[in-house]
Design an enzyme around this catalytic site. Sequence first.
Site, PDB file in Angstrom:
ATOM      1  N   TYR A   1       0.840  -1.208   0.000  1.00 31.82           N
ATOM      2  CA  TYR A   1       0.000   0.000   0.000  1.00 31.82           C
ATOM      3  C   TYR A   1       0.875   1.258   0.000  1.00 31.82           C
ATOM      4  O   TYR A   1       1.710   1.449   0.889  1.00 31.82           O
ATOM      5  CB  TYR A   1      -0.959   0.014   1.199  1.00 31.82           C
ATOM      6  CG  TYR A   1      -2.048  -1.042   1.133  1.00 31.82           C
ATOM      7  CD1 TYR A   1      -2.359  -1.697  -0.060  1.00 31.82           C
ATOM      8  CD2 TYR A   1      -2.794  -1.378   2.259  1.00 31.82           C
ATOM      9  CE1 TYR A   1      -3.356  -2.664  -0.119  1.00 31.82           C
ATOM     10  CE2 TYR A   1      -3.797  -2.341   2.207  1.00 31.82           C
ATOM     11  CZ  TYR A   1      -4.065  -2.980   1.009  1.00 31.82           C
ATOM     12  OH  TYR A   1      -5.056  -3.941   0.950  1.00 31.82           O
TER      13      TYR A   1
ATOM     14  N   SER B   1     -13.258  -3.197  -0.030  1.00 32.81           N
ATOM     15  CA  SER B   1     -14.016  -2.276  -0.898  1.00 32.81           C
ATOM     16  C   SER B   1     -15.518  -2.319  -0.600  1.00 32.81           C
ATOM     17  O   SER B   1     -16.342  -2.521  -1.498  1.00 32.81           O
ATOM     18  CB  SER B   1     -13.752  -2.568  -2.376  1.00 32.81           C
ATOM     19  OG  SER B   1     -12.480  -2.101  -2.763  1.00 32.81           O
ATOM     20  N   PRO B   2     -15.883  -2.121   0.646  1.00 31.56           N
ATOM     21  CA  PRO B   2     -17.304  -2.232   1.024  1.00 31.56           C
ATOM     22  C   PRO B   2     -18.202  -1.147   0.441  1.00 31.56           C
ATOM     23  O   PRO B   2     -19.423  -1.282   0.493  1.00 31.56           O
ATOM     24  CB  PRO B   2     -17.264  -2.130   2.565  1.00 31.56           C
ATOM     25  CG  PRO B   2     -15.998  -1.388   2.853  1.00 31.56           C
ATOM     26  CD  PRO B   2     -15.025  -1.819   1.808  1.00 31.56           C
TER      27      PRO B   2
ATOM     28  N   GLY C   1     -17.867  -2.437  -9.024  1.00 28.52           N
ATOM     29  CA  GLY C   1     -16.808  -2.846  -9.949  1.00 28.52           C
ATOM     30  C   GLY C   1     -15.489  -3.038  -9.222  1.00 28.52           C
ATOM     31  O   GLY C   1     -15.456  -3.229  -8.005  1.00 28.52           O
ATOM     32  N   PHE C   2     -14.416  -2.988  -9.988  1.00 34.67           N
ATOM     33  CA  PHE C   2     -13.085  -3.140  -9.401  1.00 34.67           C
ATOM     34  C   PHE C   2     -12.505  -1.734  -9.231  1.00 34.67           C
ATOM     35  O   PHE C   2     -11.929  -1.188 -10.160  1.00 34.67           O
ATOM     36  CB  PHE C   2     -12.223  -4.023 -10.317  1.00 34.67           C
ATOM     37  CG  PHE C   2     -10.918  -4.464  -9.704  1.00 34.67           C
ATOM     38  CD1 PHE C   2     -10.888  -5.297  -8.604  1.00 34.67           C
ATOM     39  CD2 PHE C   2      -9.709  -4.050 -10.258  1.00 34.67           C
ATOM     40  CE1 PHE C   2      -9.683  -5.698  -8.044  1.00 34.67           C
ATOM     41  CE2 PHE C   2      -8.493  -4.460  -9.715  1.00 34.67           C
ATOM     42  CZ  PHE C   2      -8.482  -5.284  -8.608  1.00 34.67           C
TER      43      PHE C   2
ATOM     44  N   GLU D   1     -14.146   1.055  -9.228  1.00 34.72           N
ATOM     45  CA  GLU D   1     -14.705   2.010 -10.207  1.00 34.72           C
ATOM     46  C   GLU D   1     -15.245   3.257  -9.539  1.00 34.72           C
ATOM     47  O   GLU D   1     -15.410   4.287 -10.178  1.00 34.72           O
ATOM     48  CB  GLU D   1     -15.783   1.329 -11.046  1.00 34.72           C
ATOM     49  CG  GLU D   1     -15.175   0.457 -12.140  1.00 34.72           C
ATOM     50  CD  GLU D   1     -16.228  -0.234 -12.968  1.00 34.72           C
ATOM     51  OE1 GLU D   1     -17.084   0.457 -13.534  1.00 34.72           O
ATOM     52  OE2 GLU D   1     -16.187  -1.473 -13.045  1.00 34.72           O
TER      53      GLU D   1
HETATM   54  N1  LIG Z   1      -7.322  -7.912   0.095  1.00 35.12           N
HETATM   55  C1  LIG Z   1      -7.427  -7.191  -0.993  1.00 35.12           C
HETATM   56  O1  LIG Z   1      -7.180  -7.653  -2.112  1.00 35.12           O
HETATM   57  C2  LIG Z   1      -7.832  -5.746  -0.858  1.00 35.12           C
HETATM   58  C3  LIG Z   1      -8.120  -4.969  -2.001  1.00 35.12           C
HETATM   59  C4  LIG Z   1      -8.509  -3.654  -1.802  1.00 35.12           C
HETATM   60  C5  LIG Z   1      -8.616  -3.111  -0.526  1.00 35.12           C
HETATM   61  N2  LIG Z   1      -8.307  -3.878   0.562  1.00 35.12           N
HETATM   62  C6  LIG Z   1      -8.457  -3.345   1.939  1.00 35.12           C
HETATM   63  O2  LIG Z   1      -9.793  -2.910   2.080  1.00 35.12           O
HETATM   64  C7  LIG Z   1      -9.820  -1.559   2.500  1.00 35.12           C
HETATM   65  C8  LIG Z   1     -11.034  -0.901   1.921  1.00 35.12           C
HETATM   66  O3  LIG Z   1     -10.980  -0.853   0.487  1.00 35.12           O
HETATM   67  P1  LIG Z   1     -11.420   0.457  -0.285  1.00 35.12           P
HETATM   68  O4  LIG Z   1     -10.523   1.573   0.101  1.00 35.12           O
HETATM   69  O5  LIG Z   1     -11.571   0.153  -1.715  1.00 35.12           O
HETATM   70  O6  LIG Z   1     -12.850   0.689   0.445  1.00 35.12           O
HETATM   71  P2  LIG Z   1     -14.128   1.561   0.139  1.00 35.12           P
HETATM   72  O7  LIG Z   1     -14.621   2.085   1.438  1.00 35.12           O
HETATM   73  O8  LIG Z   1     -15.078   0.747  -0.662  1.00 35.12           O
HETATM   74  O9  LIG Z   1     -13.639   2.757  -0.778  1.00 35.12           O
HETATM   75  C9  LIG Z   1     -13.002   3.883  -0.227  1.00 35.12           C
HETATM   76  C10 LIG Z   1     -13.037   4.984  -1.258  1.00 35.12           C
HETATM   77  O10 LIG Z   1     -14.403   5.319  -1.491  1.00 35.12           O
HETATM   78  C11 LIG Z   1     -14.631   6.653  -1.059  1.00 35.12           C
HETATM   79  N3  LIG Z   1     -15.858   6.645  -0.265  1.00 35.12           N
HETATM   80  C12 LIG Z   1     -16.196   5.776   0.701  1.00 35.12           C
HETATM   81  N4  LIG Z   1     -17.407   6.065   1.198  1.00 35.12           N
HETATM   82  C13 LIG Z   1     -17.827   7.117   0.531  1.00 35.12           C
HETATM   83  C14 LIG Z   1     -19.020   7.862   0.615  1.00 35.12           C
HETATM   84  N5  LIG Z   1     -19.996   7.571   1.471  1.00 35.12           N
HETATM   85  N6  LIG Z   1     -19.163   8.886  -0.227  1.00 35.12           N
HETATM   86  C15 LIG Z   1     -18.184   9.196  -1.100  1.00 35.12           C
HETATM   87  N7  LIG Z   1     -17.014   8.513  -1.213  1.00 35.12           N
HETATM   88  C16 LIG Z   1     -16.841   7.492  -0.395  1.00 35.12           C
HETATM   89  C17 LIG Z   1     -13.468   7.043  -0.190  1.00 35.12           C
HETATM   90  O11 LIG Z   1     -13.228   8.425  -0.274  1.00 35.12           O
HETATM   91  P3  LIG Z   1     -12.967   9.266   1.086  1.00 35.12           P
HETATM   92  O12 LIG Z   1     -11.646   8.801   1.600  1.00 35.12           O
HETATM   93  O13 LIG Z   1     -12.951  10.679   0.635  1.00 35.12           O
HETATM   94  O14 LIG Z   1     -14.111   8.966   1.998  1.00 35.12           O
HETATM   95  C18 LIG Z   1     -12.338   6.231  -0.779  1.00 35.12           C
HETATM   96  O15 LIG Z   1     -11.770   6.876  -1.904  1.00 35.12           O
HETATM   97  C19 LIG Z   1      -8.472  -0.980   2.076  1.00 35.12           C
HETATM   98  O16 LIG Z   1      -8.080   0.111   2.860  1.00 35.12           O
HETATM   99  C20 LIG Z   1      -7.571  -2.154   2.273  1.00 35.12           C
HETATM  100  O17 LIG Z   1      -7.190  -2.210   3.636  1.00 35.12           O
HETATM  101  C21 LIG Z   1      -7.934  -5.185   0.412  1.00 35.12           C
END
Ligand SMILES: NC(=O)c1ccc[n+]([C@@H]2O[C@H](COP(=O)([O-])OP(=O)(O)OC[C@H]3O[C@@H](n4cnc5c(N)ncnc54)[C@H](OP(=O)(O)O)[C@@H]3O)[C@@H](O)[C@H]2O)c1
Length: 303
Positions: free
Chosen positions: A52, A213-214, A218-219, A221
Site C-alpha cells: 500500500y 471495498s465495502p 466494480g473493481f 470504479e
Molecule cells: N485484500 C485485498 O485484495 C484488498 C483490495 C482492496 C482493498 N483492501 C483493503 O480494504 C480496504 C477498503 O478498500 P477500499 O478503500 O476500496 O474501500 P471503500 O470504502 O469501498 O472505498 C473507499 C473509497 O471510497 C470513497 N468513499 C467511501 N465512502 C464514501 C461515501 N460515502 N461517499 C463518497 N465517497 C466514499 C473514499 O473516499 P474518502 O476517503 O474521501 O471517503 C475512498 O476513496 C483498504 O483500505 C484495504 O485495507 C484489500
Amino acid sequence: MYKIELGKSGLQVPAVAVGCMRISNMSEKEVSDFINTALENDANFFDHADIYGGGKSEKVFGDAVSPSMRENILIQTKCGIRQGRFDFSYEHIINSVNGSLERLGTDYIDILLLHRPDALMEPEEVAKAFDELKAAGKVRHFGVSNQNPYQMQLLQSCLDMPLCVNQLQFSVMHTPMIQSGINVNMYNDSATNRDGGILDFCRLNKITIQPWSPMQYGFFEGCFIDNEKFPELNKTLGDIADKYGVSKTTIAFAWILRHPAKMQPVTGTTNLTRLTDCIKANEINLTREEWYEIYRSAGNILP
Ligand SMILES: NC(=O)c1ccc[n+]([C@@H]2O[C@H](COP(=O)([O-])OP(=O)(O)OC[C@H]3O[C@@H](n4cnc5c(N)ncnc54)[C@H](OP(=O)(O)O)[C@@H]3O)[C@@H](O)[C@H]2O)c1
C-alpha cells in the site's frame, strides 16, 4: 462496538476493521487524527499490506503509533503481491514481513494474510515460513485473501495453525458469493459460482470473511453512495437511513454486518465523518425485509 472472534484464533476483534490502503499521502497530523478517530470509536483493528502506497502506508502509520499505543491496537498486514507476479515463496514471505515490521516500527504483526493466490504456491514452503515467523514471535495469526475453498484447504493441509481470515471483495454492489447461493441450479448469470462456495466454506470452518471495498462498485470504479448510476439503490438506502436517523454509508455497512456469517468489513475511507459513519453501523440491526430490499435495489434478482 461489538466484537467477534477472528476465525479460530481466540482473538476478539471489533466488528469493523479500519483499512489503511489510502493513507500514504496524508500528512502526519491527518494520519494521527485518522488513527485517533478510529480508536475513540473502539475500532482498534487496522488493515495494511506491504504494497500500500509502495510501503508508505505502513511507514506513516508506524510513525504515528507510539510504543505505548502498540499493545492496544491490532495490526494486520499482507504479503505476496509483487510487480508483475504473485510470490508465496519462503524468501519473499520472510523478507516482506521483515520489511513490514521495520516500516510499522513494531516487533510483531497480529495477523499476516497472503494477499492474492500465487499460481506457483508450494504449501510446504509457505508452512515453513509461517512456522518460523510464529516461532520468532514476529507473526501471531495467519490468513489469506481472495482465495477459494480448495486453495485454502490445500494450504491448510500443510499448516499447524488455523487460517483465521479470508479477505474478499464484498459490498452491496459486489455480491457474487451471495447471488450464486440464492440462484442455485438456475440458468441466469447470477447462478454462476465464481468462488467455489467460499461463503459457506468459511462459515463451516469458522473462518472470518473480511469484506474489502465495502463502498465500491466494480473493481475500484467508484463509490456507489450518491452516485447517479444507482438511483434505486440510493433511494432505498436513503429511506432506510432516514428511518434509523443515520447516513446511507452507515446503512450500506449495516447491510454487510447483518449477514449471519459475522463478517468483519474493512473500511476504506480517509474521511473522519465517513469513518465514524461506517463504525456506527455496528449499532444497527437491519430487518430481513430491509436487507432483501437493499439487495434487490442494487439490481439483483430473486428466482
Ligand atoms: N485484500 C485485498 O485484495 C484488498 C483490495 C482492496 C482493498 N483492501 C483493503 O480494504 C480496504 C477498503 O478498500 P477500499 O478503500 O476500496 O474501500 P471503500 O470504502 O469501498 O472505498 C473507499 C473509497 O471510497 C470513497 N468513499 C467511501 N465512502 C464514501 C461515501 N460515502 N461517499 C463518497 N465517497 C466514499 C473514499 O473516499 P474518502 O476517503 O474521501 O471517503 C475512498 O476513496 C483498504 O483500505 C484495504 O485495507 C484489500
